[in-house]
Design a protein around this motif. Structure first.
Motif, mmCIF file in Angstrom:
data_model
loop_
_atom_site.group_PDB
_atom_site.id
_atom_site.type_symbol
_atom_site.label_atom_id
_atom_site.label_comp_id
_atom_site.label_asym_id
_atom_site.label_seq_id
_atom_site.Cartn_x
_atom_site.Cartn_y
_atom_site.Cartn_z
ATOM 1 N N GLU A 1 -10.420 -17.052 64.172
ATOM 2 C CA GLU A 1 -11.579 -16.235 63.807
ATOM 3 C C GLU A 1 -11.394 -15.600 62.435
ATOM 4 O O GLU A 1 -12.316 -15.569 61.620
ATOM 5 C CB GLU A 1 -11.797 -15.151 64.866
ATOM 6 N N VAL B 1 -5.069 -15.663 72.949
ATOM 7 C CA VAL B 1 -5.799 -14.577 72.303
ATOM 8 C C VAL B 1 -5.372 -14.450 70.848
ATOM 9 O O VAL B 1 -6.208 -14.310 69.951
ATOM 10 C CB VAL B 1 -5.592 -13.248 73.068
ATOM 11 N N ALA C 1 -7.776 -15.256 67.650
ATOM 12 C CA ALA C 1 -7.976 -14.217 66.631
ATOM 13 C C ALA C 1 -7.610 -14.747 65.249
ATOM 14 O O ALA C 1 -8.288 -14.453 64.258
ATOM 15 C CB ALA C 1 -7.141 -12.992 66.976
ATOM 16 N N GLU C 2 -6.559 -15.552 65.176
ATOM 17 C CA GLU C 2 -6.169 -16.152 63.893
ATOM 18 C C GLU C 2 -7.238 -17.122 63.396
ATOM 19 O O GLU C 2 -7.584 -17.118 62.210
ATOM 20 C CB GLU C 2 -4.841 -16.884 64.068
#
Length: 117
Positions: free
Chosen positions: A80, A73, A77-78
């Protein structure tokens, strides 16, 4: 109390009862408990030990899966945050340079169904 600790307590109590019962029977009668009682105590202790080991392995596997999920996750997220919507700007710029709105064309079925139409 978790399953692991219940199994450990059951194994400890079972072995304690087995040893105490045999010691008392030896002191009083000079013999031992019947074979069925001894086997019942030993089988219950063995089963409890196996159950405790399996519960510990399950707990470790669950912890590893949670850590892996948290890592994935965070990594997604990084990615994205780093990539953002760069592709959206590219597609809009491409369409603006060609001077026309892109027509929406439904995608047909693949395989044999598309050839029959």
């Amino acid at each position: 109390m978790t399953l692991k600790w219940v199994a450990v307590v059951v194994a400890a109590v079972s072995m304690t009862l087995w040893a105490t019962g045999n010691a008392v029977t030896l002191a009083v009668n000079g013999g031992q408990l019947p074979l069925f009682v001894n086997l019942l105590a030993l089988v219950s202790a063995g089963t409890a030990v196996v159950l405790a080991v399996l519960a510990e392995l399950h707990e470790r596997l669950n912890d590893r899966l949670n850590a892996l999920t948290d890592f994935l996750v965070a990594r997604l997220a990084e990615i994205e945050a780093r990539s953002g919507d760069r592709n959206t700007g590219f597609v809009e710029g491409y369409l603006l340079n060609h001077g026309q709105e892109a027509a929406v064309v439904p995608i047909g079925r693949r395989g044999r169904g598309a050839a029959e139409r």
